[in-house]
Write a protein that holds these residues in place. Structure first.
Motif, PDB file in Angstrom:
ATOM      1  N   LEU A  27       0.828  -1.206   0.000  1.00 29.17           N
ATOM      2  CA  LEU A  27       0.000   0.000   0.000  1.00 29.17           C
ATOM      3  C   LEU A  27       0.861   1.254   0.000  1.00 29.17           C
ATOM      4  O   LEU A  27       0.575   2.222  -0.710  1.00 29.17           O
ATOM      5  CB  LEU A  27      -0.936   0.006   1.213  1.00 29.17           C
ATOM      6  N   GLN A  28       1.922   1.239   0.789  1.00 26.21           N
ATOM      7  CA  GLN A  28       2.825   2.391   0.828  1.00 26.21           C
ATOM      8  C   GLN A  28       3.497   2.601  -0.525  1.00 26.21           C
ATOM      9  O   GLN A  28       3.564   3.739  -1.018  1.00 26.21           O
ATOM     10  CB  GLN A  28       3.883   2.189   1.916  1.00 26.21           C
ATOM     11  N   ALA A  29       3.972   1.529  -1.133  1.00 24.60           N
ATOM     12  CA  ALA A  29       4.612   1.644  -2.449  1.00 24.60           C
ATOM     13  C   ALA A  29       3.623   2.124  -3.502  1.00 24.60           C
ATOM     14  O   ALA A  29       3.970   2.932  -4.376  1.00 24.60           O
ATOM     15  CB  ALA A  29       5.220   0.299  -2.847  1.00 24.60           C
ATOM     16  N   THR A  30       2.393   1.653  -3.411  1.00 20.98           N
ATOM     17  CA  THR A  30       1.361   2.077  -4.356  1.00 20.98           C
ATOM     18  C   THR A  30       1.082   3.566  -4.243  1.00 20.98           C
ATOM     19  O   THR A  30       0.954   4.265  -5.251  1.00 20.98           O
ATOM     20  CB  THR A  30       0.061   1.283  -4.115  1.00 20.98           C
ATOM     21  N   GLN A  36       3.907   9.701  -7.812  1.00 19.03           N
ATOM     22  CA  GLN A  36       4.966   9.939  -8.788  1.00 19.03           C
ATOM     23  C   GLN A  36       4.422  10.046 -10.219  1.00 19.03           C
ATOM     24  O   GLN A  36       4.883  10.873 -10.989  1.00 19.03           O
ATOM     25  CB  GLN A  36       6.012   8.807  -8.715  1.00 19.03           C
ATOM     26  N   VAL A  37       3.451   9.233 -10.569  1.00 17.92           N
ATOM     27  CA  VAL A  37       2.992   9.204 -11.961  1.00 17.92           C
ATOM     28  C   VAL A  37       1.833  10.153 -12.259  1.00 17.92           C
ATOM     29  O   VAL A  37       1.573  10.437 -13.415  1.00 17.92           O
ATOM     30  CB  VAL A  37       2.607   7.771 -12.417  1.00 17.92           C
ATOM     31  N   THR A  38       1.142  10.632 -11.237  1.00 15.15           N
ATOM     32  CA  THR A  38       0.050  11.575 -11.506  1.00 15.15           C
ATOM     33  C   THR A  38       0.593  12.993 -11.510  1.00 15.15           C
ATOM     34  O   THR A  38       1.477  13.327 -10.714  1.00 15.15           O
ATOM     35  CB  THR A  38      -1.075  11.465 -10.465  1.00 15.15           C
ATOM     36  N   PRO A  63      -5.500   5.377  -2.916  1.00 15.37           N
ATOM     37  CA  PRO A  63      -4.407   4.771  -2.147  1.00 15.37           C
ATOM     38  C   PRO A  63      -4.071   5.561  -0.884  1.00 15.37           C
ATOM     39  O   PRO A  63      -3.660   4.976   0.119  1.00 15.37           O
ATOM     40  CB  PRO A  63      -3.221   4.762  -3.117  1.00 15.37           C
ATOM     41  N   PHE A  64      -4.283   6.877  -0.918  1.00 10.17           N
ATOM     42  CA  PHE A  64      -4.031   7.705   0.264  1.00 10.17           C
ATOM     43  C   PHE A  64      -4.926   7.262   1.422  1.00 10.17           C
ATOM     44  O   PHE A  64      -4.459   7.053   2.541  1.00 10.17           O
ATOM     45  CB  PHE A  64      -4.271   9.176  -0.089  1.00 10.17           C
ATOM     46  N   ILE A  65      -6.200   7.116   1.133  1.00 12.77           N
ATOM     47  CA  ILE A  65      -7.146   6.674   2.169  1.00 12.77           C
ATOM     48  C   ILE A  65      -6.839   5.235   2.595  1.00 12.77           C
ATOM     49  O   ILE A  65      -6.891   4.907   3.781  1.00 12.77           O
ATOM     50  CB  ILE A  65      -8.596   6.794   1.658  1.00 12.77           C
ATOM     51  N   ALA A  66      -6.491   4.379   1.647  1.00  9.27           N
ATOM     52  CA  ALA A  66      -6.199   2.976   1.972  1.00  9.27           C
ATOM     53  C   ALA A  66      -4.994   2.856   2.896  1.00  9.27           C
ATOM     54  O   ALA A  66      -5.015   2.083   3.860  1.00  9.27           O
ATOM     55  CB  ALA A  66      -5.965   2.178   0.690  1.00  9.27           C
ATOM     56  N   VAL A  67      -3.948   3.629   2.630  1.00  5.09           N
ATOM     57  CA  VAL A  67      -2.749   3.559   3.469  1.00  5.09           C
ATOM     58  C   VAL A  67      -3.059   4.020   4.882  1.00  5.09           C
ATOM     59  O   VAL A  67      -2.656   3.374   5.852  1.00  5.09           O
ATOM     60  CB  VAL A  67      -1.595   4.391   2.869  1.00  5.09           C
ATOM     61  N   PHE A  68      -3.786   5.099   5.012  1.00  5.08           N
ATOM     62  CA  PHE A  68      -3.985   5.655   6.334  1.00  5.08           C
ATOM     63  C   PHE A  68      -5.177   5.081   7.084  1.00  5.08           C
ATOM     64  O   PHE A  68      -5.326   5.339   8.277  1.00  5.08           O
ATOM     65  CB  PHE A  68      -4.041   7.175   6.260  1.00  5.08           C
ATOM     66  N   LEU A  69      -6.007   4.281   6.424  1.00  3.59           N
ATOM     67  CA  LEU A  69      -7.052   3.563   7.146  1.00  3.59           C
ATOM     68  C   LEU A  69      -6.664   2.119   7.440  1.00  3.59           C
ATOM     69  O   LEU A  69      -6.946   1.601   8.517  1.00  3.59           O
ATOM     70  CB  LEU A  69      -8.367   3.590   6.364  1.00  3.59           C
ATOM     71  N   ALA A  70      -6.032   1.458   6.489  1.00  2.00           N
ATOM     72  CA  ALA A  70      -5.681   0.047   6.670  1.00  2.00           C
ATOM     73  C   ALA A  70      -4.268  -0.144   7.211  1.00  2.00           C
ATOM     74  O   ALA A  70      -3.999  -1.127   7.889  1.00  2.00           O
ATOM     75  CB  ALA A  70      -5.826  -0.699   5.344  1.00  2.00           C
TER      76      ALA A  70
END
Length: 123
Positions: A27-30, A36-38, A63-70
């Motif tokens: 998740l962090q790498a994603t 980086q790509v956007t 991915p921002f929400i996924a990293v900080f929720l999960a």
């Protein structure tokens, strides 16, 4: 009737904890790759309301929400089991947060402000 305690072998617990650690690191790498790509430049001549609506619709919010929720709950659960994955999690979080704040700090602060604004609007 007495309760039966199920015995889960330590090797199985370790395997599950290692999988949770890999999910957190993925998740962090994603999130870093997505940042980086956007493109970071916003289109010109947007009103504030259009900007506040458009930014959460961008793919970087998922991915921002996924990293900080999960991420934190999985990290806590994985760290409860002894093993090498603890070291990988600690190193992963340190590297992730340092890269995130160094290269994408302005975008992260803007995203947090937008999420805070939306949270207060939904109350």
């Amino acid at each position: 009737m007495p309760r039966r305690h199920t015995f889960i072998p330590l090797t199985r617990k370790r395997r599950v904890a290692e999988h949770m650690a890999m999910v957190v690191l993925a998740l962090q790498a994603t999130l870093l790759l997505t940042f980086q790509v956007t493109p970071s430049r916003l289109p010109p001549r947007l009103t504030l309301l259009e900007l506040l609506w458009a930014l959460p619709q961008r793919p970087t919010f998922y991915p921002f929400i996924a990293v900080f929720l999960a991420g934190p709950p999985l990290t806590v659960l994985a760290c409860r089991v002894p093993g090498k994955h603890r070291t990988w999690l600690i190193v992963g979080w340190i590297i992730f947060l340092s890269l995130l704040l160094t290269f994408f700090g302005d975008r992260v602060s803007l995203m947090l402000r937008i999420l805070e604004w939306q949270f207060h609007q939904s109350r």
